[in-house]
Design a protein around this motif. Structure first.
Motif, PDB file in Angstrom:
ATOM      1  N   PRO A 272       0.796  -1.228   0.000  1.00  0.00           N
ATOM      2  CA  PRO A 272       0.000   0.000   0.000  1.00  0.00           C
ATOM      3  C   PRO A 272       0.830   1.281   0.000  1.00  0.00           C
ATOM      4  O   PRO A 272       0.328   2.336  -0.390  1.00  0.00           O
TER       5      PRO A 272
ATOM      6  N   ALA B  68      -1.742  -1.822  -5.097  1.00  0.00           N
ATOM      7  CA  ALA B  68      -2.538  -1.197  -4.030  1.00  0.00           C
ATOM      8  C   ALA B  68      -2.355   0.312  -3.972  1.00  0.00           C
ATOM      9  O   ALA B  68      -3.147   0.998  -3.316  1.00  0.00           O
TER      10      ALA B  68
ATOM     11  N   ASN C 175      -6.980   0.353  -3.154  1.00  0.00           N
ATOM     12  CA  ASN C 175      -6.652  -0.362  -1.927  1.00  0.00           C
ATOM     13  C   ASN C 175      -7.898  -0.590  -1.066  1.00  0.00           C
ATOM     14  O   ASN C 175      -7.998  -0.087   0.046  1.00  0.00           O
TER      15      ASN C 175
END
Length: 356
Positions: A278, A304, A308
């Motif tokens: 992320p 991501a 996400n």
């Protein structure tokens, strides 16, 4: 854990994958309304009906929904009649896939439906995620998810393993790759933006949004009948690191390395890797742990950093890797999912297509 260990050999594959268009907010939709189109799409790809599915497993979080046992409402989208064999994990759907894979290995079922969903838009996901921290020493300090990721990024910079321009390049590449992904939440050139928590800027952090995903698993010849080129799961494993951040080296991920080793990722090179990173700095950590060089296509979907959905992003990574095998764009792919602060829990799956 490979299919040849413990439970005995049985070939299992991802035969279908579907996901929502990930959006900043879906106020007009309930979790069930967001999920149902995805379930219909993944079943239509195989021609299966709900009654044909031997096992159903889901991943989500009651913390995001703000109510206990919220996953039971999502079952309205699956249909509970006739009665189904069903399970749920309170984490990313990648772990639901792990449970379903284990179920199929035992021979109790030949097909499985795995789905996951998350709506982050109703509240402050940065604050919600503090509830997964140590409840005595860390959570009372309320360090949010971005602040902890910034500590990890700064540790990498201090160790000389990256710098801010290199992190910016990761974000720019991800958004450029997402230009071809109609499901991504952010696509194309995006300004790097201001600092969120130094050294992380807006472009180093994932968008907050809502989304869902689903896959279908099938075993043996059933998989070949349902999919022209199944994505065979050659190995899958997950490992967990210490809960206390102070006893971990945030510049490395030994749990990812061990999971990859146990899943057979290092036996032969992979051509594609979908990494659940992320934050830009986490891709640096994962590339090192997984021994990925520039010959490997990393996050061709955008990853991501471009979409996400909490509790579904890890399952999306497996689905995206499998979809590339289905389309003939990959022969051997690695998929990674993470949960917890600073890559605390990590799952690695290795997928392969039949020789062409």
């Amino acid at each position: 854990m490979t299919g040849q260990e413990g439970l005995g050999p049985r070939d299992i594959a991802v035969v279908a994958f579907a996901q929502t268009d990930h959006r900043r907010t879906t106020d007009e939709l309930s979790e069930v309304e967001m999920l149902m189109p995805v379930l219909h799409q993944v079943l239509e790809q195989t021609g299966l009906r709900t009654a044909d599915i031997g096992f159903t497993c889901s991943g989500s979080s009651d913390y995001l929904a703000g109510r206990a046992f919220s996953f039971t409402m999502a079952l309205d989208g699956v249909g509970a009649w006739p009665p189904i064999s069903e399970s749920h994990v309170e984490t990313d759907g990648a772990w639901a896939l792990y449970e379903a894979w284990t179920k199929l290995l035992t021979g109790d079922a030949d097909t499985a439906l795995v789905y996951a969903y998350g709506k982050s838009s109703p509240g402050s996901v940065r604050d919600v995620l503090t509830r997964q921290l140590d409840p005595y020493y860390v959570a009372p300090l309320w360090p949010d998810s971005v602040a902890l990721a910034a500590l990890q990024a700064q540790a990498l910079i201090d160790a000389g393993e990256t710098d801010e321009p290199a992190l910016a390049a990761v974000g720019a590449r991800s958004r450029a790759d997402a230009a071809g992904n109609t499901h991504a939440q952010v696509r194309g050139p995006v300004p790097r933006g201001d600092y969120v928590v130094r050294p992380l800027r807006t472009g180093d952090c994932p968008p907050i949004g809502d989304g869902a995903a689903a896959v279908i698993l099938a075993a043996g010849e059933r998989a070949r009948r349902l999919c022209a080129r199944p994505a065979w799961i050659r190995g899958i494993d997950h490992r967990i690191e210490a809960h206390g951040l102070g006893v971990r080296d945030l510049t490395d991920s030994p749990s990812t390395r061990l999971a990859a080793d146990r899943a057979g990722a290092f036996e032969r090179p992979v051509d594609t890797a979908e990494l659940h990173a992320p934050f830009t700095a986490q891709e640096v950590v994962l590339r090192k742990a997984l021994r990925l060089d520039d010959t490997v296509r990393v996050n061709p979907s955008g990853g991501a950093l471009t979409a996400n959905p909490i509790m579904a992003a890890g399952l999306v990574r497996i689905g995206e890797a499998a979809a590339r095998i289905h389309r003939g764009e990959s022969d051997r792919a690695l998929a990674h999912a993470t949960s917890g602060p600073c890559l605390q829990q990590n799952l690695v799956a290795v997928l392969e297509g039949d020789p062409r």
